[in-house]
Design an enzyme around this catalytic site. Structure first.
Site, mmCIF file in Angstrom:
data_model
loop_
_atom_site.group_PDB
_atom_site.id
_atom_site.type_symbol
_atom_site.label_atom_id
_atom_site.label_comp_id
_atom_site.label_asym_id
_atom_site.label_seq_id
_atom_site.Cartn_x
_atom_site.Cartn_y
_atom_site.Cartn_z
ATOM 1 N N ASP A 1 -2.649 2.766 -6.763
ATOM 2 C CA ASP A 1 -1.956 3.197 -5.222
ATOM 3 C C ASP A 1 -1.664 1.192 -4.323
ATOM 4 O O ASP A 1 -0.762 1.734 -3.057
ATOM 5 C CB ASP A 1 -2.031 3.455 -4.621
ATOM 6 C CG ASP A 1 -3.061 4.439 -3.537
ATOM 7 O OD1 ASP A 1 -4.269 2.993 -4.261
ATOM 8 O OD2 ASP A 1 -3.235 4.872 -2.562
ATOM 9 N N GLU A 2 -2.617 0.737 -4.963
ATOM 10 C CA GLU A 2 -2.256 -0.454 -3.826
ATOM 11 C C GLU A 2 -2.430 -2.131 -4.764
ATOM 12 O O GLU A 2 -2.731 -2.592 -6.606
ATOM 13 C CB GLU A 2 -3.651 -1.335 -3.337
ATOM 14 C CG GLU A 2 -3.979 -0.489 -2.449
ATOM 15 C CD GLU A 2 -5.266 -0.619 -1.718
ATOM 16 O OE1 GLU A 2 -5.750 -1.680 -1.582
ATOM 17 O OE2 GLU A 2 -6.331 0.742 -1.612
ATOM 18 N N ASP B 1 0.683 -0.941 0.010
ATOM 19 C CA ASP B 1 0.113 0.191 0.108
ATOM 20 C C ASP B 1 0.696 1.113 -0.133
ATOM 21 O O ASP B 1 1.712 1.540 1.383
ATOM 22 C CB ASP B 1 -0.994 -0.561 1.249
ATOM 23 C CG ASP B 1 -1.926 0.710 1.188
ATOM 24 O OD1 ASP B 1 -2.138 1.711 0.879
ATOM 25 O OD2 ASP B 1 -2.928 0.564 1.953
ATOM 26 N N MET B 2 0.687 1.617 -1.374
ATOM 27 C CA MET B 2 1.482 3.298 -0.862
ATOM 28 C C MET B 2 1.456 4.723 -0.449
ATOM 29 O O MET B 2 0.106 4.487 0.148
ATOM 30 C CB MET B 2 2.113 3.670 -2.896
ATOM 31 C CG MET B 2 1.846 2.755 -3.856
ATOM 32 S SD MET B 2 3.490 2.320 -3.291
ATOM 33 C CE MET B 2 4.871 3.217 -3.852
#
Length: 342
Positions: free
Chosen positions: A127-128, A18-19
């Site tokens: 973003d995951e 996860d960013m």
DNA sequence: TACAACGGCCGC
DNA sequence: TGCGGCCGT
């Protein structure tokens, strides 16, 4: 019919990456003067300063909260300025009159291309990423197990281990102990290998892209996803088998993926189940009566930490250009979740 | 309180 | 296959 592997002995190694406040990080890379400052990314700034779609951790300290602007608005740019006057607001690019997220998608691709060196990747969102490290972990366990490592990457010692007692003593030493135990359950050893691999990957991502991320390492996607959000930013956590029930039992039902909406509400109202643990008292048949065969079985499984969903191997967020359609990833999923009963 | 989104997944 | 509901971001 082939004998299916019982899900309860699932010994895959799955990571959910996860960013951290990703849009902000992308903008901070482009404008290094924003690094370390309270920063938020907004779209459509004409109405009350725009809707916040990403907030840096510095800004969160001031009470600036992310907001889904098209959904019950809570905080917008103007309001963020009130609680944090020095906040830097960066606008999402606009193309053809609409917010254009392509720079963030491309930045996500940079990350995926690094993660994909160690296993199959599935882009779950902009973003995951889910990452199947089963093969890499098995190889490491066979050829270079943690217990025999001469030099341990410092980063992996910063891992969290869910359920590890940290009451007293040196945390890092306890983590080292857990990661390097030679008498551990085979499945936990695989997770320990996964933790080493993910720690290295996260360092590599940082080095090559300048982006930090958090990660959860567990035996299936559901648990990895739950875990990755527990310690942010820039941290990782492992979920040993022995900690699964302790994690799920007190967890509010609405926090489970797929249960944040109407189904979750129905479980609360119609069955009186407020935590995942409350679901344990219902038979599979009962859950199926209420919600159908598929959903009923799925609920029965997730209450027990069982989830057979595969990491799908989609590197691209969209399927354009390939006119190819293939029969059924769905059928596989159904089989996986029902297989323990066959 | 809606207002200004979009894609994946699922069942029909 | 297409469409609408649901879900998460």
């Amino acid at each position: 019919m082939p004998v299916a592997r019982p899900e309860t002995s699932d010994s895959r190694v799955i990571a959910h990456v996860d960013m951290d406040c990703f849009y902000v990080q992308v903008e901070q890379r482009q404008q290094p003067n924003l690094r370390g400052q309270p920063t938020a990314v907004v779209q459509y700034n004409s109405w009350k300063g725009g809707g916040l779609i990403a907030v840096s951790y510095e800004a969160r300290k001031f009470g600036v909260k992310r907001n889904i602007p098209w959904f019950s608005s809570s905080m917008r740019g103007d309001e963020a300025k009130q609680v944090c006057p020095q906040i830097q607001l960066v606008q999402v690019p606009v193309a053809r009159g609409k917010a254009d997220l392509s720079i963030y998608r491309d930045a996500g691709s940079e990350v995926v291309s690094i993660l994909a060196r160690k296993g199959r990747c599935e882009r779950a969102s902009i973003d995951e990423v889910y990452l199947d490290l089963t093969d890499a972990a098995q190889t490491m366990l066979a050829e270079n197990p943690p217990e025999s490592l001469e030099v341990t990457n410092e980063e992996v010692l910063k891992s969290h281990v869910l359920g590890l007692s940290l009451d007293a003593g040196d945390v890092k030493e306890k983590v080292r102990e857990w990661l390097h135990r030679s008498d551990a359950d085979q499945r936990d050893k695989l997770l320990a290998c996964g933790a080493h691999i993910v720690a290295k990957l996260r360092l590599q991502v940082l080095k090559e892209t300048e982006f930090s991320c958090s990660a959860g390492i567990a035996h299936n996607k559901m648990l990895a996803k739950l875990a990755s959000g527990m310690n942010k930013p820039a941290q990782q956590i492992v979920v040993p088998f022995s900690s699964v029930m302790g994690l799920l039992q007190p967890l509010p039902i609405k926090k489970m993926k797929q249960l944040g909406g109407k189904l979750g509400t129905s479980l609360q109202i119609d069955l009186g189940a407020n935590t995942v643990g409350d679901l344990l008292q219902f038979s599979e048949a009962k859950l199926q009566d209420h919600y159908g065969l598929n959903t009923g079985t799925w609920l029965w499984n997730i209450a027990r930490g069982i989830n057979g969903d595969e990491v799908e191997g989609r590197l691209l967020p969209k399927s354009h250009g390939s006119g190819k359609t293939f029969p059924g990833p769905r059928a596989l999923k159904t089989i996986a979740s029902v297989s323990i009963f066959s």
